[in-house]
Design a protein around this motif. Structure first.
Motif, mmCIF file in Angstrom:
data_model
loop_
_atom_site.group_PDB
_atom_site.id
_atom_site.type_symbol
_atom_site.label_atom_id
_atom_site.label_comp_id
_atom_site.label_asym_id
_atom_site.label_seq_id
_atom_site.Cartn_x
_atom_site.Cartn_y
_atom_site.Cartn_z
ATOM 1 N N LYS A 1 -17.388 105.865 -4.709
ATOM 2 C CA LYS A 1 -16.592 104.727 -4.251
ATOM 3 C C LYS A 1 -16.009 105.058 -2.879
ATOM 4 C CE LYS A 1 -14.238 100.831 -4.433
ATOM 5 N NZ LYS A 1 -14.916 99.511 -4.393
ATOM 6 N N GLN A 2 -16.125 104.121 -1.933
ATOM 7 C CA GLN A 2 -15.572 104.307 -0.596
ATOM 8 C C GLN A 2 -14.393 103.361 -0.395
ATOM 9 O OE1 GLN A 2 -18.827 104.838 2.475
ATOM 10 N NE2 GLN A 2 -20.063 104.024 0.782
ATOM 11 N N VAL A 3 -13.304 103.902 0.139
ATOM 12 C CA VAL A 3 -12.066 103.137 0.290
ATOM 13 C C VAL A 3 -11.532 103.310 1.716
ATOM 14 C CG1 VAL A 3 -9.704 102.843 -0.546
ATOM 15 C CG2 VAL A 3 -11.513 103.512 -2.147
ATOM 16 N N PRO A 4 -11.245 102.225 2.429
ATOM 17 C CA PRO A 4 -10.651 102.348 3.768
ATOM 18 C C PRO A 4 -9.288 103.031 3.712
ATOM 19 C CG PRO A 4 -11.513 100.137 3.415
ATOM 20 C CD PRO A 4 -11.533 100.817 2.081
ATOM 21 N N VAL A 5 -9.066 103.991 4.626
ATOM 22 C CA VAL A 5 -7.800 104.707 4.698
ATOM 23 C C VAL A 5 -7.329 104.755 6.147
ATOM 24 C CG1 VAL A 5 -8.287 106.113 2.657
ATOM 25 C CG2 VAL A 5 -8.930 106.968 4.925
ATOM 26 N N ILE B 1 -12.718 106.037 4.056
ATOM 27 C CA ILE B 1 -13.395 105.591 5.276
ATOM 28 C C ILE B 1 -12.318 105.409 6.334
ATOM 29 C CG2 ILE B 1 -14.799 103.815 6.386
ATOM 30 C CD1 ILE B 1 -15.793 103.003 3.627
ATOM 31 N N ARG B 2 -12.417 106.130 7.440
ATOM 32 C CA ARG B 2 -11.419 105.993 8.497
ATOM 33 C C ARG B 2 -11.649 104.655 9.201
ATOM 34 N NH1 ARG B 2 -12.751 111.983 10.652
ATOM 35 N NH2 ARG B 2 -14.796 111.208 9.976
ATOM 36 N N ALA B 3 -10.893 103.646 8.769
ATOM 37 C CA ALA B 3 -11.110 102.275 9.229
ATOM 38 C C ALA B 3 -10.949 102.153 10.741
ATOM 39 C CB ALA B 3 -10.140 101.336 8.527
ATOM 40 N N GLY C 1 -25.579 106.279 1.212
ATOM 41 C CA GLY C 1 -24.858 105.051 1.521
ATOM 42 C C GLY C 1 -23.427 105.249 1.988
ATOM 43 N N VAL C 2 -23.031 106.484 2.250
ATOM 44 C CA VAL C 2 -21.653 106.767 2.639
ATOM 45 C C VAL C 2 -21.466 106.529 4.132
ATOM 46 C CG1 VAL C 2 -19.859 108.539 2.773
ATOM 47 C CG2 VAL C 2 -21.330 108.387 0.760
ATOM 48 N N VAL C 3 -20.485 105.709 4.464
ATOM 49 C CA VAL C 3 -20.245 105.318 5.850
ATOM 50 C C VAL C 3 -19.603 106.429 6.664
ATOM 51 C CG1 VAL C 3 -18.969 103.694 7.314
ATOM 52 C CG2 VAL C 3 -20.050 102.892 5.211
ATOM 53 N N ASP C 4 -18.709 107.200 6.042
ATOM 54 C CA ASP C 4 -17.907 108.181 6.784
ATOM 55 C C ASP C 4 -17.742 109.441 5.950
ATOM 56 O OD1 ASP C 4 -16.215 109.418 8.568
ATOM 57 O OD2 ASP C 4 -14.476 108.153 8.127
ATOM 58 N N THR C 5 -18.819 110.210 5.836
ATOM 59 C CA THR C 5 -18.770 111.397 4.978
ATOM 60 C C THR C 5 -17.808 112.450 5.507
ATOM 61 O OG1 THR C 5 -20.130 113.024 3.821
ATOM 62 C CG2 THR C 5 -20.638 112.638 6.132
ATOM 63 N N GLY C 6 -17.506 112.392 6.820
ATOM 64 C CA GLY C 6 -16.602 113.371 7.407
ATOM 65 C C GLY C 6 -15.136 113.068 7.203
ATOM 66 N N CYS C 7 -14.805 111.954 6.560
ATOM 67 C CA CYS C 7 -13.401 111.620 6.339
ATOM 68 C C CYS C 7 -12.748 112.693 5.471
ATOM 69 C CB CYS C 7 -13.275 110.254 5.671
ATOM 70 S SG CYS C 7 -11.553 109.786 5.335
ATOM 71 N N HIS D 1 -19.885 120.855 3.120
ATOM 72 C CA HIS D 1 -18.736 119.959 2.927
ATOM 73 C C HIS D 1 -19.045 118.556 3.448
ATOM 74 C CE1 HIS D 1 -18.185 121.687 7.004
ATOM 75 N NE2 HIS D 1 -17.699 120.490 7.311
ATOM 76 N N ARG D 2 -20.041 118.444 4.337
ATOM 77 C CA ARG D 2 -20.441 117.128 4.853
ATOM 78 C C ARG D 2 -21.283 116.352 3.847
ATOM 79 N NH1 ARG D 2 -21.817 120.890 8.944
ATOM 80 N NH2 ARG D 2 -20.354 120.889 10.710
ATOM 81 N N PHE D 3 -21.711 117.011 2.784
ATOM 82 C CA PHE D 3 -22.648 116.397 1.843
ATOM 83 C C PHE D 3 -22.041 116.251 0.444
ATOM 84 C CE2 PHE D 3 -25.046 118.261 5.227
ATOM 85 C CZ PHE D 3 -26.095 117.390 5.466
ATOM 86 N N LEU D 4 -20.723 116.276 0.339
ATOM 87 C CA LEU D 4 -20.101 116.207 -0.985
ATOM 88 C C LEU D 4 -20.508 114.953 -1.760
ATOM 89 C CD1 LEU D 4 -16.525 117.590 -0.214
ATOM 90 C CD2 LEU D 4 -18.420 118.767 -1.339
ATOM 91 N N PRO D 5 -20.475 113.762 -1.155
ATOM 92 C CA PRO D 5 -20.923 112.585 -1.924
ATOM 93 C C PRO D 5 -22.385 112.695 -2.347
ATOM 94 C CG PRO D 5 -19.630 111.897 -0.019
ATOM 95 C CD PRO D 5 -19.909 113.360 0.145
#
Length: 237
Positions: free
Chosen positions: A189-193, A120-122, A148-154, A174-178
């Protein structure tokens, strides 16, 4: 070396960035938490990218490449990486390096429990138009997929390769991988980066293909979800 992770780096006309890509990724390999290799995928570049890619791979034992005969788009480059990878895990990062490979170590902490770990691009370091169009498209996509993905484009992800190879990729997916991992009953799992401004080269996506394309792709995803085949084998001889 028994590699565990392959990092896919799609390349399309990124000659101004490739030496920095080499430096950053080679530096990451020295501190990667699992044995890692780099796969550069040349998506039919018309500049000097291919020559630079070959030079980089010749002087770095952990770098490999595949090159398309023509430009096929980001989804095709990612799919080719999935198809080519033989490691347990496959990662993805853009060659503009607006995310840093060092953050792969953050994602790797969760790969034992989750089938896809996405950044997730914080703090977004993009212009207003890019941020607005991405936010709008992402909200629309979430309404369709319920992933539920906040930033699928990350552009920083790690996926279990066995799941990645089952994704029926088409242009824009590629926008729908999750969401496609969810169809396989995988966990997200979503992780701030970290996120950085683009230093060199030109962005490959404009306002139209950040808005119109993703909206149309949502309908393609719904069709895919309805037709998707998923099964688990109980026993075999």
């Amino acid at each position: 070396m028994n590699y565990k992770l392959t990092i896919i780096v799609p390349v399309f006309n990124e000659e101004e960035n490739l030496i920095r890509v080499e430096k950053e990724l080679a530096g990451y390999l020295q501190k990667a938490s699992v044995p890692t290799k780099i796969l550069l995928v040349n998506d039919g570049s018309s500049d000097n990218s291919q020559q630079l890619i070959e030079t980089i791979c010749n002087r770095n034992i952990d770098f490999e490449y595949i090159s398309f005969t023509k430009n096929n788009g980001l989804s095709a480059a990612i799919k080719a990486g999935f198809d080519y990878a033989e490691t347990e895990l496959v990662g993805y990062i853009d060659s503009d390096l607006q995310t840093t490979p060092e953050d792969f170590n953050l994602l790797l902490q969760y790969t034992d429990e989750y089938e896809i770990v996405t950044g997730i691009r914080a703090t977004r370091n993009d212009g207003f138009v890019k941020r607005f169009s991405s936010k709008f498209a992402n909200s629309f996509r979430k309404a369709f997929t319920h992933d539920g993905v906040v930033d699928t484009g990350c552009p920083l992800k790690i996926i279990h390769t066995s799941y990645a190879k089952k994704i029926p990729m088409f242009k824009g997916l590629h926008r729908f991988l999750p969401a496609m991992i969810l169809l396989q009953n995988g966990k997200i799992k979503q992780v701030p980066v970290q996120h950085f401004p683009r230093i060199a080269g030109e962005a490959k996506f404009g306002l139209s293909n950040r808005l119109i394309g993703p909206l149309l792709d949502c309908f393609a995803y719904l069709w895919m979800k309805k037709k998707y085949i998923n099964y688990d084998i109980d026993t075999k001889s």
